[in-house]
Design an enzyme around this catalytic site. Sequence first.
Site, PDB file in Angstrom:
ATOM      1  N   LEU B  54       0.819  -1.207   0.000  1.00 23.89           N
ATOM      2  CA  LEU B  54       0.000   0.000   0.000  1.00 23.89           C
ATOM      3  C   LEU B  54       0.851   1.256   0.000  1.00 23.89           C
ATOM      4  O   LEU B  54       0.567   2.204  -0.732  1.00 23.89           O
ATOM      5  CB  LEU B  54      -0.933  -0.009   1.208  1.00 23.89           C
ATOM      6  CG  LEU B  54      -2.089  -1.001   1.106  1.00 23.89           C
ATOM      7  CD1 LEU B  54      -2.926  -0.964   2.372  1.00 23.89           C
ATOM      8  CD2 LEU B  54      -2.965  -0.704  -0.103  1.00 23.89           C
ATOM      9  N   GLY B  56       4.289   1.601  -0.752  1.00 21.20           N
ATOM     10  CA  GLY B  56       5.195   1.707  -1.897  1.00 21.20           C
ATOM     11  C   GLY B  56       4.465   1.824  -3.219  1.00 21.20           C
ATOM     12  O   GLY B  56       4.861   2.601  -4.096  1.00 21.20           O
ATOM     13  N   HIS B 277      -1.482 -10.232  17.513  1.00 23.13           N
ATOM     14  CA  HIS B 277      -2.905 -10.129  17.191  1.00 23.13           C
ATOM     15  C   HIS B 277      -3.679 -11.218  17.915  1.00 23.13           C
ATOM     16  O   HIS B 277      -3.287 -12.378  17.894  1.00 23.13           O
ATOM     17  CB  HIS B 277      -3.081 -10.270  15.675  1.00 23.13           C
ATOM     18  CG  HIS B 277      -4.409  -9.816  15.195  1.00 23.13           C
ATOM     19  ND1 HIS B 277      -5.552 -10.513  15.477  1.00 23.13           N
ATOM     20  CD2 HIS B 277      -4.782  -8.737  14.480  1.00 23.13           C
ATOM     21  CE1 HIS B 277      -6.583  -9.864  14.934  1.00 23.13           C
ATOM     22  NE2 HIS B 277      -6.137  -8.790  14.319  1.00 23.13           N
ATOM     23  N   SER B 295      -9.781 -11.991  10.890  1.00 24.96           N
ATOM     24  CA  SER B 295      -9.985 -10.556  11.104  1.00 24.96           C
ATOM     25  C   SER B 295     -10.628 -10.285  12.449  1.00 24.96           C
ATOM     26  O   SER B 295     -11.541 -10.979  12.883  1.00 24.96           O
ATOM     27  CB  SER B 295     -10.897  -9.986  10.033  1.00 24.96           C
ATOM     28  OG  SER B 295     -11.300  -8.687  10.419  1.00 24.96           O
ATOM     29  N   ARG B 341      -6.031  -4.727  20.716  1.00 27.27           N
ATOM     30  CA  ARG B 341      -5.373  -5.999  20.450  1.00 27.27           C
ATOM     31  C   ARG B 341      -4.421  -6.450  21.548  1.00 27.27           C
ATOM     32  O   ARG B 341      -4.397  -7.623  21.914  1.00 27.27           O
ATOM     33  CB  ARG B 341      -4.581  -5.881  19.139  1.00 27.27           C
ATOM     34  CG  ARG B 341      -5.502  -5.730  17.979  1.00 27.27           C
ATOM     35  CD  ARG B 341      -4.774  -5.428  16.706  1.00 27.27           C
ATOM     36  NE  ARG B 341      -5.755  -5.415  15.617  1.00 27.27           N
ATOM     37  CZ  ARG B 341      -5.445  -5.209  14.350  1.00 27.27           C
ATOM     38  NH1 ARG B 341      -4.200  -4.975  14.001  1.00 27.27           N
ATOM     39  NH2 ARG B 341      -6.383  -5.234  13.439  1.00 27.27           N
ATOM     40  N   LEU B 452      -3.675   0.028   7.121  1.00 23.28           N
ATOM     41  CA  LEU B 452      -3.999   0.381   5.736  1.00 23.28           C
ATOM     42  C   LEU B 452      -4.047   1.897   5.609  1.00 23.28           C
ATOM     43  O   LEU B 452      -3.573   2.475   4.634  1.00 23.28           O
ATOM     44  CB  LEU B 452      -5.339  -0.239   5.339  1.00 23.28           C
ATOM     45  CG  LEU B 452      -5.447  -1.756   5.516  1.00 23.28           C
ATOM     46  CD1 LEU B 452      -6.783  -2.260   4.972  1.00 23.28           C
ATOM     47  CD2 LEU B 452      -4.313  -2.468   4.821  1.00 23.28           C
TER      48      LEU B 452
END
Lengths: 247, 648
Positions: B54, B56, B277, B295, B341, B452
């Site tokens: 994302l 680069g 996570h 997720s 988390r 992200l």
Amino acid sequence: MDIKVRVWRQSGPSAGGKMVAYDVKGISPDASFLEMIDVLNETLILDGDDPIAFDHDCREGICGACSMVINGVAHGPEKATTTCQLHMRKFKDGDVIDVEPWRAAAFPVIKDLIVDRSAFDQIIQAGGYISAPTGTAPDAHATPVPKKDADLAFEAATCIGCGACVAACPNGSSMLFTAAKISHLGLMPQGQPERDSRVIDMLQAQDDAGFGGCTNAGECTMVCPKGIPLSLIGRLNSDYRKAITKR
Amino acid sequence: MAATEFWSEGEPVVDKAAPDGPVETRWDRRKFSAKLVNPANRRKLTVIIVGTGLAGGSAAATLAEAGYHVKSYCYQDSPRRAHSIAAQGGINAAKNYRNDGDSVYRLFYDTVKGGDFRARESNVYRLAQVSVNIIDQCVAQGVPFAREYGGLLDNRSFGGTQVSRTFYARGQTGQQLLLGAYQALERQIGLGNVEMNARHEMLELIIVDGKARGIVVRDMVTGEISTEFADAVVLASGGYGNVFFLSTNAKGCNVTASWRAHRKGALFANPCYTQIHPTCIPESGSHQSKLTLMSESLRNDGRVWVPKAQKDTRKASDIPEDERDYYLERIYPSFGNLVPRDIASRAAKNVCDEGRGVGPGGLGVYLDFADAISRLGRKAVEAKYGNLFEMYERITGEDPYEQPMRIYPAVHYTMGGLWVDYDLQSTVPGLFVVGEANFSDHGANRLGASALMQGLADGYFVLPNTISNYLASGPFPKVTETDAPVVEARKQVEDRIEKFLSIDGDRTVDSFHRELGHIMWEYCGMERTEEGLTKAIGLIRALKEEFWTRVKVPGKGEELNQNLEKAGRVADFIELGELMCIDALHRRESCGGHFRGESQTPDGEALRHDDEFSYAAAWEYFGADGKPTLHKEDLNFEYVHPSTRSYK
């Protein structure tokens, strides 16, 4: 489990290749297919043999790198599953399993099970995008998209670009891959301005890269790990006819 | 303790690019003060970008659109395969489309607090600001985000926040965002503005006259080593979670680009901040090659529990409601299953340490959808999480509609990375670092759906503005193959490859990697102690010695050789592992993803020591005395005042 694998070994792009058999013993049914190859490779290395080269990366079915034809089927026996997500519990003790690379004119073998899929990138370069340079975007809510279209576009956009469709096609055609991108972008309002040129340019790039033509064999959709439907090729053909008649 | 046995302390490091004044206008003022490059001059300037995720991918596309000449490199066979593709849950943005009280300020506040007050306020505020532009940009590219029936974008709430600001595309948000960036990049490749080099790995940084001017790369198909030159170098090479061997990272993810730059002078900041996570599929055996994330959006509807009794081997469905411990809901009533988390992971570890874990080895907890299925219906659950449930079933052979998922924490993301200033420039002039590879925005803990956001913020909006300030003083003098630093960098690469191939020992690269991973997980994982870390440093040093005498790398350098690639990466991971342990040892406090056993409250929660440790720890590569040098960057909190993070 104890199994035998027969693997395509080819030292380089111009070298000849052959199937070589290996025994793999004591593999856990919970191991993935690639983990089985990992275990085999560890023994090959310590025995002074060349380990089997294969493409893989995320190992969770989304990057599209892994690419093995297993017992004649791209990505193996389990439906809608990439090679990396295939587990040994799907095989039986004593099985003999054939492992080959994708075979298609547009995907030349680099080494063993690794092929060159850069032709897919060339198809995208030809028009598989919406021209929206950074900074030019209006507010995200400026253009509502009907949920039905957005969901369909998403389904098409889930293509991982692995190339199984090409490997399965008797003609080595990339039609399902191209159709998925044409459909994804063609279903979005943002994709309309370039819709005609996109389909014409991408199909031209597909031909130029050496992919075969589509004869509706439908084997592509059967092996697609994301279940991209054959109907998208219909969408592509329809888009193409409309675009070409406007020229 | 004998602190100086393991490290030395040097001068503080200062972020000279950061503007002061009101936080709301800092980014605007920095953009205005940054020098611009005349459009006609941009094509004379070359930028190397390593990595096509994302950060680069978006940076390469954007800089090329702006008119620069871009050379892009990735180790995968196509830029579309970078590991950003595997991100599932979503991307945060302060759009406030839900009218639920969200704002740029709230996203800023949540991120600083979520990072446990170990991130820079200026950077985080900017991240929250540009978050809104990211969504606009992605929608314009045709990213098929989830939508409501009215055609507008859907949002969901995501781990650790109480507003719905997360945009998503089923469980494949990373894939869709990456394909957006990839398509923009391919467009630029097609236009001839980007020279793309897939299956190429950066193995050394080239510094000429104190400036980053190029890289040494290996063509992974032919084995050919080449030197590539530019006016600036951008590393977008991702995180280093694979130092643990088992992580949710892709198998190829590695620290080599960053580590080579670190060895050449770029400071490495907060290496011990790793994110474990909470919702991953537990290990199934010694063949395990990686771990798979489920997720955390699943925690919106799934309830986490373990049996109240120890060693309860009954099937989940046979355990009555009053014999279950929904421990997150019990301990953290206001956030429940949605605690951040780090907290969810450690709570899982604690109940497993108590002997109440489920599944093989007792290393797992249940994530149960029975309530959600009876409340919403199976169809609704399927629509939201269908692909995740399928993935779980494929891997485990168990059906999560019928029995609860088993989950366990796994290494997922690394907050630490190369130190960068507000302009995202490292301590090596001309070397910029974006995305997970830098350390800048998440502090000691990253919130869900923020990776992200940061990757795209850096690539689309931040770097393109700040790098121009540096490039405006270029083009720089021409660099050639025969310049001494170039010859030297190439020789370093060639010698190292030669060394790997000549050892011809009796252990595989993977066996070393696994052993390193065990050490890191045991002593530098979810809970760290002085005793454990000291031991780990000794073990890693011994491992390093053994690696360089006993590793066996088959084949040649001048061919496709996947074990040679791995050997280089593992050698660097071993050095990084030692630095991570030293960083964890020096930070005698608990904060975010770094939990020190010696620093906890009476009820077992993390205890920060702001008076001593309110700084980023930027490390200089092991000097002549064999010790890394610590440079502190003091953190100032003018807006979000440090408080104890409480999710109770």
